[in-house]
Design a protein around this motif. Sequence first.
Motif, PDB file in Angstrom:
ATOM      1  N   GLN A   1      57.386  37.447  36.625  1.00 11.19           N
ATOM      2  CA  GLN A   1      57.876  38.823  36.560  1.00 11.19           C
ATOM      3  C   GLN A   1      56.802  39.765  36.027  1.00 11.19           C
ATOM      4  O   GLN A   1      56.648  40.886  36.522  1.00 11.19           O
ATOM      5  N   VAL A   2      56.071  39.295  35.033  1.00  6.28           N
ATOM      6  CA  VAL A   2      54.979  40.109  34.480  1.00  6.28           C
ATOM      7  C   VAL A   2      53.900  40.324  35.535  1.00  6.28           C
ATOM      8  O   VAL A   2      53.389  41.435  35.706  1.00  6.28           O
ATOM      9  N   LEU A   3      53.548  39.262  36.255  1.00  7.01           N
ATOM     10  CA  LEU A   3      52.520  39.375  37.285  1.00  7.01           C
ATOM     11  C   LEU A   3      52.968  40.333  38.391  1.00  7.01           C
ATOM     12  O   LEU A   3      52.172  41.161  38.871  1.00  7.01           O
ATOM     13  N   GLU A   4      54.214  40.220  38.802  1.00  2.00           N
ATOM     14  CA  GLU A   4      54.728  41.113  39.843  1.00  2.00           C
ATOM     15  C   GLU A   4      54.638  42.572  39.389  1.00  2.00           C
ATOM     16  O   GLU A   4      54.226  43.448  40.149  1.00  2.00           O
ATOM     17  N   TYR A   5      55.005  42.826  38.143  1.00  5.09           N
ATOM     18  CA  TYR A   5      54.912  44.176  37.597  1.00  5.09           C
ATOM     19  C   TYR A   5      53.462  44.647  37.539  1.00  5.09           C
ATOM     20  O   TYR A   5      53.142  45.780  37.929  1.00  5.09           O
ATOM     21  N   ALA A   6      52.573  43.783  37.068  1.00  2.00           N
ATOM     22  CA  ALA A   6      51.153  44.153  36.980  1.00  2.00           C
ATOM     23  C   ALA A   6      50.604  44.539  38.345  1.00  2.00           C
ATOM     24  O   ALA A   6      49.806  45.477  38.475  1.00  2.00           O
ATOM     25  N   GLY A   7      51.054  43.827  39.386  1.00  7.16           N
ATOM     26  CA  GLY A   7      50.586  44.129  40.729  1.00  7.16           C
ATOM     27  C   GLY A   7      50.977  45.519  41.194  1.00  7.16           C
ATOM     28  O   GLY A   7      50.248  46.153  41.974  1.00  7.16           O
ATOM     29  N   THR A   8      52.119  46.016  40.726  1.00 13.56           N
ATOM     30  CA  THR A   8      52.552  47.361  41.129  1.00 13.56           C
ATOM     31  C   THR A   8      51.680  48.448  40.514  1.00 13.56           C
ATOM     32  O   THR A   8      51.704  49.595  40.969  1.00 13.56           O
ATOM     33  N   LEU A   9      50.924  48.099  39.491  1.00 23.27           N
ATOM     34  CA  LEU A   9      50.062  49.077  38.824  1.00 23.27           C
ATOM     35  C   LEU A   9      48.716  49.245  39.514  1.00 23.27           C
ATOM     36  O   LEU A   9      47.985  50.196  39.221  1.00 23.27           O
ATOM     37  N   VAL A  10      48.386  48.323  40.406  1.00 19.67           N
ATOM     38  CA  VAL A  10      47.065  48.333  41.041  1.00 19.67           C
ATOM     39  C   VAL A  10      46.964  49.497  42.014  1.00 19.67           C
ATOM     40  O   VAL A  10      47.679  49.553  43.021  1.00 19.67           O
ATOM     41  N   LYS A  11      46.070  50.429  41.704  1.00 21.44           N
ATOM     42  CA  LYS A  11      45.815  51.582  42.560  1.00 21.44           C
ATOM     43  C   LYS A  11      44.477  52.193  42.157  1.00 21.44           C
ATOM     44  O   LYS A  11      44.012  51.995  41.015  1.00 21.44           O
ATOM     45  N   PRO A  12      43.819  52.918  43.040  1.00 18.91           N
ATOM     46  CA  PRO A  12      42.545  53.531  42.682  1.00 18.91           C
ATOM     47  C   PRO A  12      42.697  54.447  41.467  1.00 18.91           C
ATOM     48  O   PRO A  12      43.647  55.230  41.374  1.00 18.91           O
ATOM     49  N   GLY A  13      41.789  54.306  40.531  1.00 17.80           N
ATOM     50  CA  GLY A  13      41.769  55.164  39.362  1.00 17.80           C
ATOM     51  C   GLY A  13      42.339  54.542  38.108  1.00 17.80           C
ATOM     52  O   GLY A  13      42.001  54.970  36.994  1.00 17.80           O
ATOM     53  N   ILE A  14      43.194  53.522  38.237  1.00 22.73           N
ATOM     54  CA  ILE A  14      43.737  52.893  37.038  1.00 22.73           C
ATOM     55  C   ILE A  14      42.677  51.998  36.410  1.00 22.73           C
ATOM     56  O   ILE A  14      41.905  51.326  37.106  1.00 22.73           O
ATOM     57  N   LYS A  15      42.612  52.016  35.104  1.00 21.98           N
ATOM     58  CA  LYS A  15      41.657  51.169  34.385  1.00 21.98           C
ATOM     59  C   LYS A  15      42.264  49.793  34.160  1.00 21.98           C
ATOM     60  O   LYS A  15      43.471  49.665  33.944  1.00 21.98           O
ATOM     61  N   THR A  16      41.410  48.782  34.203  1.00 25.31           N
ATOM     62  CA  THR A  16      41.921  47.433  33.961  1.00 25.31           C
ATOM     63  C   THR A  16      42.489  47.317  32.550  1.00 25.31           C
ATOM     64  O   THR A  16      43.414  46.536  32.312  1.00 25.31           O
ATOM     65  N   ASP A  17      41.972  48.108  31.617  1.00 24.44           N
ATOM     66  CA  ASP A  17      42.520  48.101  30.264  1.00 24.44           C
ATOM     67  C   ASP A  17      43.952  48.640  30.250  1.00 24.44           C
ATOM     68  O   ASP A  17      44.773  48.205  29.430  1.00 24.44           O
ATOM     69  N   GLU A  18      44.270  49.567  31.139  1.00 26.32           N
ATOM     70  CA  GLU A  18      45.635  50.077  31.229  1.00 26.32           C
ATOM     71  C   GLU A  18      46.576  48.999  31.758  1.00 26.32           C
ATOM     72  O   GLU A  18      47.747  48.929  31.348  1.00 26.32           O
ATOM     73  N   ILE A  19      46.077  48.161  32.661  1.00 21.22           N
ATOM     74  CA  ILE A  19      46.873  47.031  33.137  1.00 21.22           C
ATOM     75  C   ILE A  19      47.138  46.073  31.988  1.00 21.22           C
ATOM     76  O   ILE A  19      48.257  45.582  31.796  1.00 21.22           O
ATOM     77  N   ASP A  20      46.107  45.807  31.196  1.00 21.65           N
ATOM     78  CA  ASP A  20      46.265  44.922  30.041  1.00 21.65           C
ATOM     79  C   ASP A  20      47.293  45.482  29.061  1.00 21.65           C
ATOM     80  O   ASP A  20      48.136  44.738  28.537  1.00 21.65           O
ATOM     81  N   GLU A  21      47.245  46.769  28.827  1.00 20.93           N
ATOM     82  CA  GLU A  21      48.188  47.395  27.894  1.00 20.93           C
ATOM     83  C   GLU A  21      49.625  47.220  28.377  1.00 20.93           C
ATOM     84  O   GLU A  21      50.529  46.881  27.592  1.00 20.93           O
ATOM     85  N   ALA A  22      49.850  47.450  29.673  1.00 21.61           N
ATOM     86  CA  ALA A  22      51.201  47.320  30.231  1.00 21.61           C
ATOM     87  C   ALA A  22      51.682  45.874  30.206  1.00 21.61           C
ATOM     88  O   ALA A  22      52.847  45.589  29.891  1.00 21.61           O
ATOM     89  N   VAL A  23      50.795  44.944  30.539  1.00 23.21           N
ATOM     90  CA  VAL A  23      51.137  43.522  30.511  1.00 23.21           C
ATOM     91  C   VAL A  23      51.464  43.076  29.089  1.00 23.21           C
ATOM     92  O   VAL A  23      52.464  42.383  28.836  1.00 23.21           O
ATOM     93  N   HIS A  24      50.632  43.482  28.159  1.00 19.70           N
ATOM     94  CA  HIS A  24      50.842  43.139  26.753  1.00 19.70           C
ATOM     95  C   HIS A  24      52.216  43.607  26.286  1.00 19.70           C
ATOM     96  O   HIS A  24      52.976  42.839  25.668  1.00 19.70           O
ATOM     97  N   ARG A  25      52.547  44.844  26.605  1.00 24.94           N
ATOM     98  CA  ARG A  25      53.821  45.404  26.169  1.00 24.94           C
ATOM     99  C   ARG A  25      55.004  44.664  26.782  1.00 24.94           C
ATOM    100  O   ARG A  25      55.981  44.341  26.094  1.00 24.94           O
TER     101      ARG A  25
END
Length: 350
Positions: free
Chosen positions: A125-149
């Motif tokens: 479920q976390v991986l599926e959510y992380a995948g929805t965040l992938v788009k031009p301009g997002i920082k990988t650190d922002e993905i980490d923050e969302a996954v962590h939360r």
Amino acid sequence: MVGASSLQPRLLSSFVGDRFVQSRRPLHQLFGCNPGNKHVSMQLSRTFSGLTNLLFNRRNLEGLPNSKRKRLRPGKLSPRRPVPGHILRPPYVTSKKPPGIVSGPEVHGEKGIECMRNSGRLAAQVLEYAGTLVKPGIKTDEIDEAVHRMIIDNGAYPSPLGYGGFPKSVCTSVNECICHGIPDSRPLEDGDIINIDVTVYLNGYHGDTSATFFCGDVDDEARKLVEVTKECLDKAISICAPGLEFKKIGKTIHDHADKHRYGVVRMFVGHGVGSVFHADPVILHYRNNDGGRMMLNQTFTIEPMLTIGSINPIMWDDDWTVVTEDGSLSAQFEHTILITENGAEILTQC
């Protein structure tokens, strides 16, 4: 923590990195029980050293031949994210001992299987959510923050955080990064591919999974690599069953990769997973003659990494990020599976 420059080439788990206790045993004996030592080394024999001596070769190559894509460069890291005190932590977070692969397979009873299903489901479920965040301009650190939360909101611990000193809660491996990419300030660009590797520690059990995602308008060459890598994983899982030789996994993956003329990375392996992050068996993704057979109620990961070009890895100075020698694209997919009477159950799917 031992710096990579002082280490010998070795065969690595997809997340064990360079934190192994060394052993002088030959390759085919590396994963047996070693009394008095819960961790086994995975140092390669001299026969294989020529294939892997680039792992700790620090290079700084500019640009890529016949490509508009630029080489990856390290970005800035944000501070380590806190985890609430009430969340159960894996032992390696507080232990000063270097983590490694633990001798003995993860074979579960009814309670363990249910716990593995729960941790696997959350990881998916976390991986599926992380995948929805992938788009031009997002920082990988922002993905980490969302996954962590999301992980801590579900009462779990992000397994990578603090593992052998890893500073983040997820791995984000972009383009030529084979694995262990550290989330940082680099924004994703249109046309990138990114592997997101999620592991959660829930109620004392790890669920481990990863997938490669498309960022924006990805060219056909990259799309095909990603699709074939996913096919390799699916085909390997489809043959798993009690009593099957582990070496059949490597042959299945390697045969399919060869049909499409892709390289199979040999330096990183799948592994047993459960109450410990990394355990026996070691899963080789290429043709091999290793022994061992699958057992009923055993859990382990399969996680092939394919490349368009060189399979030789180079490690950055952060001692984690591993990229292809020639800058060619790399893709990876991973599932945690349970061996059942009827074959294999994928634990890391929604």
